[in-house]
Design a protein around this motif. Structure first.
Motif, PDB file in Angstrom:
ATOM      1  N   HIS A  17       0.822  -1.219   0.000  1.00 58.70           N
ATOM      2  CA  HIS A  17       0.000   0.000   0.000  1.00 58.70           C
ATOM      3  C   HIS A  17       0.853   1.265   0.000  1.00 58.70           C
ATOM      4  CE1 HIS A  17      -3.445  -2.587   0.800  1.00 58.70           C
ATOM      5  NE2 HIS A  17      -2.773  -3.123   1.796  1.00 58.70           N
ATOM      6  N   GLY A  18       2.031   1.219  -0.630  1.00 61.39           N
ATOM      7  CA  GLY A  18       2.876   2.403  -0.678  1.00 61.39           C
ATOM      8  C   GLY A  18       2.336   3.448  -1.637  1.00 61.39           C
ATOM      9  N   PRO A  19       2.743   4.723  -1.518  1.00 58.60           N
ATOM     10  CA  PRO A  19       3.701   5.239  -0.551  1.00 58.60           C
ATOM     11  C   PRO A  19       3.117   5.327   0.860  1.00 58.60           C
ATOM     12  CG  PRO A  19       2.834   7.038  -1.872  1.00 58.60           C
ATOM     13  CD  PRO A  19       2.272   5.782  -2.455  1.00 58.60           C
ATOM     14  N   TYR A  20       4.006   5.358   1.861  1.00 58.67           N
ATOM     15  CA  TYR A  20       3.596   5.231   3.256  1.00 58.67           C
ATOM     16  C   TYR A  20       3.705   6.532   4.037  1.00 58.67           C
ATOM     17  CZ  TYR A  20       3.428   0.208   2.572  1.00 58.67           C
ATOM     18  OH  TYR A  20       3.097  -1.051   2.135  1.00 58.67           O
ATOM     19  N   LYS A  21       2.766   6.685   4.983  1.00 58.68           N
ATOM     20  CA  LYS A  21       2.832   7.752   5.981  1.00 58.68           C
ATOM     21  C   LYS A  21       3.471   7.188   7.246  1.00 58.68           C
ATOM     22  CE  LYS A  21      -1.635   8.424   6.099  1.00 58.68           C
ATOM     23  NZ  LYS A  21      -2.099   7.427   5.141  1.00 58.68           N
ATOM     24  N   GLU A  22       3.859   8.071   8.155  1.00 57.25           N
ATOM     25  CA  GLU A  22       4.538   7.649   9.376  1.00 57.25           C
ATOM     26  C   GLU A  22       3.689   6.712  10.227  1.00 57.25           C
ATOM     27  OE1 GLU A  22       6.683  11.378   8.166  1.00 57.25           O
ATOM     28  OE2 GLU A  22       4.604  10.700   8.153  1.00 57.25           O
ATOM     29  N   GLU A  23       2.390   6.903  10.225  1.00 57.11           N
ATOM     30  CA  GLU A  23       1.527   6.129  11.123  1.00 57.11           C
ATOM     31  C   GLU A  23       1.028   4.818  10.515  1.00 57.11           C
ATOM     32  OE1 GLU A  23      -1.034   9.479   9.288  1.00 57.11           O
ATOM     33  OE2 GLU A  23       1.006   9.202  10.074  1.00 57.11           O
ATOM     34  N   ASP A  24       1.417   4.513   9.293  1.00 54.06           N
ATOM     35  CA  ASP A  24       0.977   3.260   8.672  1.00 54.06           C
ATOM     36  C   ASP A  24       1.557   2.049   9.408  1.00 54.06           C
ATOM     37  OD1 ASP A  24      -0.636   4.415   6.751  1.00 54.06           O
ATOM     38  OD2 ASP A  24       0.993   4.625   5.306  1.00 54.06           O
ATOM     39  N   GLN A  25       0.855   0.925   9.295  1.00 55.38           N
ATOM     40  CA  GLN A  25       1.210  -0.269  10.049  1.00 55.38           C
ATOM     41  C   GLN A  25       2.367  -1.025   9.415  1.00 55.38           C
ATOM     42  OE1 GLN A  25      -0.004  -1.358  13.089  1.00 55.38           O
ATOM     43  NE2 GLN A  25       1.710  -2.794  12.879  1.00 55.38           N
ATOM     44  N   ALA A  26       3.361  -1.341  10.229  1.00 56.31           N
ATOM     45  CA  ALA A  26       4.503  -2.128   9.748  1.00 56.31           C
ATOM     46  C   ALA A  26       4.108  -3.588   9.551  1.00 56.31           C
ATOM     47  CB  ALA A  26       5.657  -2.035  10.747  1.00 56.31           C
ATOM     48  N   ASN A  27       4.745  -4.224   8.578  1.00 58.33           N
ATOM     49  CA  ASN A  27       4.557  -5.660   8.346  1.00 58.33           C
ATOM     50  C   ASN A  27       5.803  -6.193   7.641  1.00 58.33           C
ATOM     51  OD1 ASN A  27       3.394  -8.218   8.194  1.00 58.33           O
ATOM     52  ND2 ASN A  27       2.409  -7.778   6.230  1.00 58.33           N
ATOM     53  N   PRO A  28       6.879  -6.460   8.398  1.00 64.41           N
ATOM     54  CA  PRO A  28       8.160  -6.839   7.794  1.00 64.41           C
ATOM     55  C   PRO A  28       8.076  -8.153   7.017  1.00 64.41           C
ATOM     56  CG  PRO A  28       8.402  -6.269  10.132  1.00 64.41           C
ATOM     57  CD  PRO A  28       6.942  -6.391   9.866  1.00 64.41           C
ATOM     58  N   LEU A  29       8.725  -8.180   5.847  1.00 66.04           N
ATOM     59  CA  LEU A  29       8.729  -9.382   5.015  1.00 66.04           C
ATOM     60  C   LEU A  29      10.020 -10.182   5.143  1.00 66.04           C
ATOM     61  CD1 LEU A  29       7.239  -8.004   1.652  1.00 66.04           C
ATOM     62  CD2 LEU A  29       6.023  -9.134   3.529  1.00 66.04           C
ATOM     63  N   SER A  30      11.101  -9.549   5.583  1.00 72.46           N
ATOM     64  CA  SER A  30      12.412 -10.201   5.646  1.00 72.46           C
ATOM     65  C   SER A  30      12.959 -10.116   7.069  1.00 72.46           C
ATOM     66  CB  SER A  30      13.389  -9.516   4.690  1.00 72.46           C
ATOM     67  OG  SER A  30      13.634  -8.175   5.114  1.00 72.46           O
ATOM     68  N   TYR A  31      14.027 -10.857   7.309  1.00 71.82           N
ATOM     69  CA  TYR A  31      14.624 -10.810   8.648  1.00 71.82           C
ATOM     70  C   TYR A  31      15.281  -9.451   8.899  1.00 71.82           C
ATOM     71  CZ  TYR A  31      16.539 -12.483  13.003  1.00 71.82           C
ATOM     72  OH  TYR A  31      16.816 -12.638  14.343  1.00 71.82           O
ATOM     73  N   TYR A  32      15.901  -8.881   7.866  1.00 72.27           N
ATOM     74  CA  TYR A  32      16.437  -7.526   7.997  1.00 72.27           C
ATOM     75  C   TYR A  32      15.338  -6.568   8.436  1.00 72.27           C
ATOM     76  CZ  TYR A  32      17.562  -2.788   6.455  1.00 72.27           C
ATOM     77  OH  TYR A  32      17.715  -1.420   6.407  1.00 72.27           O
ATOM     78  N   ALA A  33      14.202  -6.612   7.747  1.00 73.00           N
ATOM     79  CA  ALA A  33      13.094  -5.721   8.064  1.00 73.00           C
ATOM     80  C   ALA A  33      12.587  -5.953   9.485  1.00 73.00           C
ATOM     81  CB  ALA A  33      11.966  -5.923   7.058  1.00 73.00           C
ATOM     82  N   LEU A  34      12.515  -7.227   9.887  1.00 76.44           N
ATOM     83  CA  LEU A  34      12.074  -7.545  11.243  1.00 76.44           C
ATOM     84  C   LEU A  34      13.014  -6.935  12.283  1.00 76.44           C
ATOM     85  CD1 LEU A  34      10.284  -9.105  13.264  1.00 76.44           C
ATOM     86  CD2 LEU A  34      11.844 -11.041  12.972  1.00 76.44           C
ATOM     87  N   THR A  35      14.332  -7.062  12.064  1.00 76.40           N
ATOM     88  CA  THR A  35      15.271  -6.514  13.046  1.00 76.40           C
ATOM     89  C   THR A  35      15.181  -4.994  13.114  1.00 76.40           C
ATOM     90  OG1 THR A  35      17.120  -6.414  11.446  1.00 76.40           O
ATOM     91  CG2 THR A  35      16.891  -8.432  12.756  1.00 76.40           C
ATOM     92  N   LYS A  36      14.973  -4.355  11.979  1.00 78.02           N
ATOM     93  CA  LYS A  36      14.841  -2.891  12.005  1.00 78.02           C
ATOM     94  C   LYS A  36      13.557  -2.466  12.714  1.00 78.02           C
ATOM     95  CE  LYS A  36      17.248  -0.267  10.630  1.00 78.02           C
ATOM     96  NZ  LYS A  36      18.370   0.405  11.339  1.00 78.02           N
ATOM     97  N   TRP A  37      12.485  -3.220  12.527  1.00 81.22           N
ATOM     98  CA  TRP A  37      11.228  -2.928  13.211  1.00 81.22           C
ATOM     99  C   TRP A  37      11.374  -3.159  14.710  1.00 81.22           C
ATOM    100  CZ3 TRP A  37       7.347  -0.174  13.829  1.00 81.22           C
ATOM    101  CH2 TRP A  37       6.164  -0.582  14.451  1.00 81.22           C
ATOM    102  N   GLU A  38      12.058  -4.243  15.096  1.00 78.43           N
ATOM    103  CA  GLU A  38      12.286  -4.500  16.520  1.00 78.43           C
ATOM    104  C   GLU A  38      13.177  -3.420  17.127  1.00 78.43           C
ATOM    105  OE1 GLU A  38      10.869  -6.750  18.487  1.00 78.43           O
ATOM    106  OE2 GLU A  38       9.672  -7.474  16.799  1.00 78.43           O
ATOM    107  N   GLY A  39      14.143  -2.948  16.363  1.00 79.62           N
ATOM    108  CA  GLY A  39      14.980  -1.846  16.832  1.00 79.62           C
ATOM    109  C   GLY A  39      14.172  -0.587  17.057  1.00 79.62           C
TER     110      GLY A  39
END
Length: 323
Positions: free
Chosen positions: A148-170
């Motif tokens: 659903h891009g482009p994204y606003k700051e308040e949009d819901q995260a949904n990581p697809l990769s392990y890199y993305a997951l670690t950045k979201w957890e960070g």
């Protein structure tokens, strides 16, 4: 004000250091924003290993592995920075998929080390002199699934990769802290650095096309390429203005990777016949990528005074820095 930059040997880290040095000298860094007039910023550059910046004067360099909690505690306790800009991370998306322990350490545990060390110093200061540091943390468009891009700051995260997951957890580590914090999310950062050990998509495309190499380029992924000087601008504006919260800080053009590479070819007048458009699933990459990200950057423009370059303007700036 004292600003400590982690990952100062990297692309973004170097640009922040050089921009701060210009501000201290009363000069304007690259960027069309309304730069605050400041002097006397204490600049602490920190990174693993030796300092790779060509310019060595005007700041203090501190060897620092942010995965080492004791090192982080010692360095932050000694310098007591007013602002920490955390640019250090493991960003190779496919490597994160296969080297998960290293990815978690660099993108989550290291963030916990910084947060905990700053929190301890803040709590200790309540009994003596007041200390209320601001942590500015860099994150990524990859925390989103790209549906659903482009994204606003308040949009819901949904990581697809392990890199993305670690950045979201960070991000979650930062957001749940007791610190003043700012998260700047960005997309495909490109530019030129001193003693470069890694390339980026723009330099890769330019080099391959200049050599006449056939390259496979995906036509079903869309991003907003970000000039490294622009991202550094966003970091410094957030630091100097003390802004808190989440901000999208990227380029303003949303391009397919194929169009990005095609524009690189056009800018340097290179032969585009060796560009082979492909679909993402034909590359068999270890990590899944979001198909369409891009950011709505209105908040950063309004609240930070962020003014990004167009992609072609960014290429011209990069071209002027090429050896």
């Amino acid at each position: 004000m004292k600003i400590l930059v982690t990952g100062s040997n990297g692309l973004l880290g170097q640009k922040i250091i050089y921009a701060l040095l210009k501000l201290n000298a009363g000069q304007k860094p690259i960027g069309n924003c309304d730069w605050p007039k400041v002097k006397g910023i204490g600049i602490i550059a920190s990174s693993k290993g030796e300092n790779r910046l060509i310019q060595k004067a005007g700041y203090h360099y501190e060897p620092l592995d942010i995965c080492d909690k004791n090192q982080v505690q010692e360095v932050l306790a000694r310098h007591r920075p007013d602002v920490v800009i955390n640019t250090a991370a493991m960003t190779n998306v496919d490597a994160c998929e296969t080297q998960r322990t290293e990815a978690w350490d660099a993108n989550v545990t290291a963030v916990q080390n910084i947060v905990e060390s700053l929190t301890v110093k803040k709590s200790e200061s309540l009994a003596t002199d007041f200390y209320d540091p601001l942590l500015i943390h860099i994150s990524t468009d990859f925390i989103f699934d790209g549906e659903h891009g482009p994204y606003k700051e308040e949009d819901q995260a949904n990581p697809l990769s392990y890199y993305a997951l670690t950045k979201w957890e960070g991000e979650k580590v930062v957001q749940s802290s007791q610190l003043r914090w700012t998260i700047l999310r960005t997309i495909i950062v490109y530019g030129i650095v001193d003693n470069m050990s890694r390339s980026n998509v723009v330099l890769w495309a330019k080099d391959a096309l200049a050599k006449g190499q056939k390259i496979n380029v995906v036509d079903d992924q869309f991003r907003s390429p970000t000039l490294s000087e622009d991202l550094a601008q966003g970091c410094i504006l957030a630091a100097l203005k003390g802004k808190q919260g989440i901000y999208n800080v990227s380029g303003k053009d949303i391009l397919s990777i194929l169009e990005l590479v095609s524009r690189v070819a056009d800018f340097w007048k290179l032969d585009k016949s060796t560009i082979n458009p492909v679909k993402s699933d034909t590359l068999h990459q270890a990590a899944k990528r979001p198909p369409r990200t891009g950011f709505i950057i209105d908040k950063a423009i309004k609240e930070l005074g962020y003014v990004p370059h167009s992609f072609e303007e960014g290429l011209a700036i990069l071209d002027a820095q090429l050896p």
